[in-house]
Design an enzyme around this catalytic site. Structure first.
Site, short mmCIF file in Angstrom:
data_model
loop_
_atom_site.label_atom_id
_atom_site.label_comp_id
_atom_site.label_asym_id
_atom_site.label_seq_id
_atom_site.Cartn_x
_atom_site.Cartn_y
_atom_site.Cartn_z
N SER A 117 -4.00 -2.70 8.55
CA SER A 117 -2.63 -2.18 8.60
C SER A 117 -1.66 -3.02 7.81
O SER A 117 -0.49 -2.65 7.66
CB SER A 117 -2.17 -2.10 10.06
OG SER A 117 -2.20 -3.39 10.66
N HIS A 138 -5.84 3.42 5.57
CA HIS A 138 -5.14 3.06 6.80
C HIS A 138 -4.79 4.31 7.59
O HIS A 138 -3.86 5.06 7.26
CB HIS A 138 -3.87 2.27 6.46
CG HIS A 138 -3.07 1.87 7.65
ND1 HIS A 138 -1.70 1.74 7.63
CD2 HIS A 138 -3.45 1.57 8.93
CE1 HIS A 138 -1.27 1.39 8.83
NE2 HIS A 138 -2.31 1.28 9.63
N GLU A 150 -2.67 6.27 4.79
CA GLU A 150 -2.23 5.49 3.63
C GLU A 150 -3.47 5.07 2.85
O GLU A 150 -4.37 4.42 3.41
CB GLU A 150 -1.46 4.24 4.06
CG GLU A 150 -0.06 4.48 4.54
CD GLU A 150 0.66 3.18 4.85
OE1 GLU A 150 1.77 2.99 4.33
OE2 GLU A 150 0.13 2.37 5.61
N ASN A 188 4.03 -0.11 7.83
CA ASN A 188 4.40 -1.29 8.62
C ASN A 188 5.50 -2.13 7.98
O ASN A 188 6.18 -2.88 8.67
CB ASN A 188 3.17 -2.13 8.91
CG ASN A 188 2.35 -1.54 10.03
OD1 ASN A 188 2.90 -1.04 11.01
ND2 ASN A 188 1.03 -1.54 9.90
#
Length: 281
Positions: A117, A138, A150, A188
């Site tokens: 992540s 991800h 992702e 993130n």
């Protein structure tokens, strides 16, 4: 590409294995911890049973999905795979150790993907002799529900590798988004500073836990407040990602809130520990 291995049978790994099996892939779910592997397989069966009960799939479709899943405790099974997706603990030393082994075990055509992540794909790829075939994939939690994946290009990831993973992502009925290799990627890099700022808002006494979450739910139309979301993600995971961002960019705006560090040191990790910003049974 029809045979996949997912390494790590935790919540993310088992979810990834489930969506691949449901989409017609033959899947090895691998974990060297046999108890964790059994738990992961049982969780998949429970989720599929619930889907049958709700009319989202038939008994035959559930049986076919389970038949495509093979539990594995040895990485040697990766020698049969076209794609391997690593979903182990978010720790660079652990991940690079896994990738070194996979590079030796898997055929030359095998794509090696990481569900990290926040950690750099370029660094993970550097321990292999096939950096052009290493990529980030991800998934979002919970994997069977969330549509986004992702896809992160490392410095040397080839166009062919990217295109193959993009096609696979579409076949899972997911939406791929291309991302370059920067700390935290997109999801993130945006989400964790928001959560961290919500924790600072609590730390500075601006408002209570419930009121901070209410502002974001009712004022910004978020389905879940940032502090409750942090509890569901795991406060230790939030802290780790903030540290990756802080170290990766060297910018003070990514400094983890002291209250977040204090909660993690106290063992208040969120829902999984029974206590975070909220109490859980």
């Amino acid at each position: 590409m029809k045979t996949i291995m997912v390494i790590g049978a935790g919540q993310m790994g088992s979810g990834i294995a489930q969506v691949f099996a449901q989409s017609g892939f033959d899947v090895y779910l691998n974990d060297m911890n046999e108890a964790a592997l059994n738990k992961g397989m049982n969780n998949i069966e429970k989720l599929l049973t619930r889907a049958v009960e709700k009319g989202r799939m038939t008994d035959d479709q559930m049986a076919e999905t389970l038949n495509r899943l093979t539990p594995s405790t040895g990485l040697e099974d990766a020698s049969n795979c076209d794609v391997v997706i690593e979903a182990v603990v978010e720790n660079m030393d652990v991940k690079t150790s896994v990738f070194k082994q996979l590079d030796e075990i898997t055929p030359a055509h095998t794509i090696l993907a990481s569900n990290t992540s926040s950690l750099p794909i370029t660094e993970i790829a550097s321990v292999t002799n096939r950096p052009e075939k290493v990529i980030g994939m991800h998934f979002m939690n919970p994997v069977p529900v969330m549509k986004l994946v992702e896809i992160i290009r490392g410095l040397q990831t080839s166009n062919e590798t990217y295109q193959a993973i993009e096609i696979i992502t579409h076949s899972l009925n997911k939406t791929p988004v291309e991302v370059n290799d920067f700390p935290g990627f997109v999801s993130n890099r945006i989400l964790m500073p928001m959560i961290n700022e919500a924790i600072y808002t609590l730390y500075e006494g601006v408002a209570s836990v419930e009121d901070i979450d209410t502002v974001m739910k009712l004022g910004m139309n978020h389905p879940m407040g940032p502090l409750q979301l942090a509890d569901f993600i795991g406060l230790d995971t939030c802290l780790y990602i903030m540290e990756v961002l802080h170290e990766g960019f060297g910018d003070s705006k990514y400094r983890p809130c002291p209250l977040l560090r204090k909660y993690v040191k106290a063992g208040w990790l969120g829902k999984k520990s029974g206590r975070g910003f909220y109490h859980y049974e």
